[in-house]
Write a protein that holds these residues in place. Structure first.
Motif, short mmCIF file in Angstrom:
data_model
loop_
_atom_site.label_atom_id
_atom_site.label_comp_id
_atom_site.label_asym_id
_atom_site.label_seq_id
_atom_site.Cartn_x
_atom_site.Cartn_y
_atom_site.Cartn_z
N SER A 138 0.85 -1.19 0.00
CA SER A 138 0.00 0.00 0.00
C SER A 138 0.88 1.24 0.00
CB SER A 138 -0.92 0.00 1.22
OG SER A 138 -0.14 0.11 2.42
N GLU A 139 0.32 2.35 -0.40
CA GLU A 139 1.11 3.59 -0.46
C GLU A 139 1.64 3.97 0.91
OE1 GLU A 139 0.61 8.26 -1.87
OE2 GLU A 139 -0.97 6.79 -2.31
N ALA A 140 0.81 3.85 1.93
CA ALA A 140 1.26 4.19 3.28
C ALA A 140 2.33 3.21 3.75
CB ALA A 140 0.07 4.17 4.24
N GLY A 141 2.13 1.92 3.44
CA GLY A 141 3.12 0.93 3.84
C GLY A 141 4.46 1.15 3.16
N MET A 142 4.43 1.55 1.87
CA MET A 142 5.68 1.82 1.15
C MET A 142 6.40 3.02 1.75
SD MET A 142 7.79 0.92 -1.14
CE MET A 142 6.89 -0.26 -2.13
N GLN A 143 5.67 4.04 2.13
CA GLN A 143 6.29 5.21 2.75
C GLN A 143 6.96 4.83 4.07
OE1 GLN A 143 3.23 8.17 3.15
NE2 GLN A 143 3.25 8.71 0.94
N GLU A 144 6.30 3.96 4.83
CA GLU A 144 6.90 3.52 6.10
C GLU A 144 8.19 2.75 5.85
OE1 GLU A 144 2.56 2.96 8.33
OE2 GLU A 144 3.79 1.23 7.79
N LEU A 145 8.19 1.86 4.87
CA LEU A 145 9.39 1.08 4.57
C LEU A 145 10.52 1.97 4.08
CD1 LEU A 145 7.78 -2.04 2.84
CD2 LEU A 145 8.72 -1.90 5.15
N CYS A 146 10.20 2.96 3.28
CA CYS A 146 11.23 3.89 2.79
C CYS A 146 11.82 4.69 3.93
CB CYS A 146 10.64 4.81 1.72
SG CYS A 146 10.23 3.99 0.17
N GLU A 147 10.97 5.09 4.89
CA GLU A 147 11.46 5.83 6.05
C GLU A 147 12.40 4.97 6.89
OE1 GLU A 147 12.03 8.59 9.15
OE2 GLU A 147 11.37 8.84 7.07
N LEU A 148 12.02 3.74 7.14
CA LEU A 148 12.89 2.83 7.89
C LEU A 148 14.19 2.57 7.15
CD1 LEU A 148 10.30 0.19 9.20
CD2 LEU A 148 11.42 2.00 10.51
N HIS A 149 14.12 2.42 5.83
CA HIS A 149 15.32 2.17 5.03
C HIS A 149 16.28 3.35 5.11
CE1 HIS A 149 17.76 2.12 1.33
NE2 HIS A 149 17.71 0.80 1.45
N ALA A 150 15.76 4.57 5.04
CA ALA A 150 16.62 5.75 5.12
C ALA A 150 17.30 5.85 6.48
CB ALA A 150 15.78 7.00 4.84
N ARG A 151 16.54 5.58 7.53
CA ARG A 151 17.14 5.61 8.88
C ARG A 151 18.17 4.50 9.04
NH1 ARG A 151 14.49 7.99 13.41
NH2 ARG A 151 12.88 9.48 12.81
N LEU A 152 17.88 3.35 8.46
CA LEU A 152 18.82 2.23 8.53
C LEU A 152 20.14 2.58 7.86
CD1 LEU A 152 18.87 -0.75 9.49
CD2 LEU A 152 18.14 -1.40 7.20
N LEU A 153 20.07 3.19 6.71
CA LEU A 153 21.27 3.58 5.98
C LEU A 153 22.07 4.62 6.75
CD1 LEU A 153 22.62 2.87 3.29
CD2 LEU A 153 21.35 4.75 2.24
N ALA A 154 21.37 5.60 7.32
CA ALA A 154 22.06 6.64 8.09
C ALA A 154 22.73 6.06 9.33
CB ALA A 154 21.07 7.73 8.48
N SER A 155 22.07 5.12 9.99
CA SER A 155 22.65 4.52 11.20
C SER A 155 23.87 3.66 10.87
CB SER A 155 21.60 3.68 11.92
OG SER A 155 20.56 4.50 12.41
#
Length: 567
Positions: free
Chosen positions: A438-455
């Motif tokens: 879903s669009e909301a689910g994809m946004q959540e995954l992208c947010e987690l992915h960005a934080r994961l990369l930064a960490s």
């Protein structure tokens, strides 16, 4: 038989003494000696002199060969100056053999006693390690005295004479035995000194002793070849050139061994002095004459060992220098640099993961698997390299760094496995059945992915620099990521309750993804614990975390809408 056992034990003591001297000198002055070898390459004679000096200190041309081969393999030193250094190393080990051949038995008790006192009083310092090197030097002198004592009864023992009677007449056989002995003891010095002692005792003839000396030089070259086998083509060329130099000297000298025996017998009645002097002169003249030929030899080695195009496609460790094993500080620094390479590969895998999640990119999925194979290979190489670093003589700070390197290596390898597992789940549950988030689910995954990369990037920075503020920030990010993962899991369940078709189809995959990302994030944040522990803040942070966890549990147990504070 007892006499032979005494001789073997004295010989083992000699080999052990040279090992102690080499190991501890490299541990204390390894960085400086490596710097001398890597910078003294502007002129041929400077490189030659550097090889003489360094090998005289470490008492092993094999140790110098390992260092130089690794330099050439990493592109720090050219092949031509490296061959000049190796010629100097041959002269350096010959000079040390000459020094140790003198009667210095009276010095041995002083060196052992003084070295033991210094080592026991300052064991984990550089002075203590130098004290252990002094002990090794004393053991060498003691072993030489014991070898001389053990060989005296052999003159009157028929069995021993029969044992050594095979070493007569056959020049090639005697040279081969000398080479094998040098390879077994990992020391041409021990082989030469034993040959001189046996000749003095009358057990072997002067001719046999000279053949053994030449064979010992060849055996040392073979040992260097075997040590360089793990290097790339550039590193192996150094060992090959050194071996060819030694072989050419043996080919020239062996046919004239009878004449050399007569000359040495005329000039000296002391066979021990004659054998050692021959060893020094032979190596000095051979290396001096061959020094102008280092450039043609370099071209020959390049022709004999050409570059393999397939080697360029396979990933190899760049910083795991085997010559630095005896210098723990350098070895840990090398391993740290290699672990950062693994971190870069994990970062590439994460960059490739997002198109797979968003766009069902199967090409990136295959690329992730190939990168994971590279991660596994470097992980194995780093693990085996660190296993070779002895922890017995490490300081407390070095032990902590050793643990940090191993921990991050394991965590990064596990993160790579998690990414591959994520890709496999995407292929089976999303790409193959042609489903979408879903669009909301994809946004959540992208947010987690960005934080994961930064960490991941912040975690590698904390590992490299050990900055306390960054470590605290990383730990705070871990708490924030955990809260976000819980919130997104809850929002996903709300979408399921709303009968969102896309959420229903990808429910298990979505929850697995955010759970796997949380595991990876925890692995990336683990570098903060060592820094916080060293600053004395780890226990306090964990206590705060446990209080926060209890508060969250109490909040979850309250009825919905009840936000009153507990009494």
């Amino acid at each position: 038989m007892i006499t032979l056992l005494h001789l073997m034990s004295a010989l083992a003591l000699l080999v052990w003494g040279t090992h102690i001297v080499r190991t501890d000198v490299l541990r204390v002055y390894g960085a400086q000696l490596r710097r001398i070898l890597s910078t003294s390459i502007t002129r041929r004679w400077m490189a030659f002199t550097a090889g003489v000096g360094v090998t005289s200190l470490v008492q092993s041309s094999n140790a110098t060969a390992v260092i130089v081969c690794s330099f050439v393999a990493q592109g720090l030193v050219g092949l031509t100056p490296a061959l000049a250094i190796m010629l100097g190393a041959d002269v350096g080990t010959a000079l040390m053999t000459g020094v140790l051949s003198f009667d210095l038995s009276w010095v041995s008790p002083l060196l052992i006693f003084g070295g033991v006192v210094v080592y026991l009083s300052r064991r984990h310092t550089s002075v203590g390690r130098l004290g252990r090197a002094v002990i090794g030097l004393g053991l060498i002198l003691l072993a030489l005295e014991l070898i001389g004592s053990a060989t005296q009864p052999m003159m009157h023992t028929a069995g021993i004479k029969v044992l050594f009677s095979s070493l007569t007449g056959d020049v090639l056989l005697d040279a081969l035995i000398g080479a094998l002995f040098a390879m077994l003891t990992y020391s041409s010095l021990a082989a030469v000194l034993l040959s001189a002692t046996l000749a003095t005792s009358g057990i072997i003839s002067l001719k046999v002793a000279l053949c053994l000396v030449i064979g010992a030089n060849l055996g040392s070259g073979v040992t260097a070849l075997l040590s360089a086998a793990s290097q790339n083509v550039a590193g192996r060329r150094v060992a090959l050139g050194s071996m060819l130099f030694r072989l050419s000297g043996a080919i020239v000298v062996l046919p004239f061994i009878n004449q050399l025996e007569l000359v040495i017998a005329q000039f000296s009645n002391d066979l021990r002095f004659g054998v050692v002097t021959f060893h020094v002169i032979y190596n000095s003249v051979r290396c001096g004459l061959l020094l102008p030929l280092v450039e043609p030899m370099a071209r020959l080695c390049i022709r004999l060992l050409p570059e393999n195009p397939l080697d360029d496609d396979a990933i190899h460790s760049r910083h795991l220098d085997p010559a630095a094993i005896d210098t723990p500080t350098l070895a840990l620094a090398n391993a740290s640099r290699e672990v950062l390479r693994i971190g870069d590969l994990i970062e590439r895998m994460l960059h490739c993961l997002l198109p797979v999640i968003r766009e069902n990119d199967t090409i990136r999925a295959q690329q992730i698997r190939r990168i994971d194979d590279d991660v596994d290979k470097l992980y194995t190489e780093v693990k085996m390299y660190m296993a070779r670093v002895s922890r017995e003589e490490l300081s407390a700070r070095e032990v902590r760094r050793w643990t940090d390197v191993i921990t991050l290596t394991i965590n990064l390898e596990q993160a790579g496995d998690i990414i591959v597992r994520i890709v496999k789940g995407l292929e089976n549950k999303k790409i193959a059945p042609q489903r979408t988030f879903s669009e909301a689910g994809m946004q959540e995954l992208c947010e987690l992915h960005a934080r994961l990369l930064a960490s991941l990037q912040l975690g590698l920075s904390v590992f490299l620099e050990g900055d306390l503020r960054s470590a605290q920030k990383l730990l705070a990010e871990k708490e924030s990521f955990r809260d976000l993962e819980r919130a997104y899991a809850k929002s996903h369940l709300i979408r399921l309750a709303g009968q969102t078709q896309q959420s229903i189809e990808t429910s298990s995959l979505h929850l697995d993804l955010i759970s796997d990302m949380k595991r990876m994030h925890s692995l990336f944040c683990s570098t903060a614990y060592s820094v916080l522990d060293e600053a004395g803040l780890l226990r306090h942070s964990r206590m705060e975390n446990s209080h926060e966890d209890e508060e969250r549990l109490r909040m979850m147990e309250r009825p919905e809408g009840d936000y009153s504070h507990p009494p």
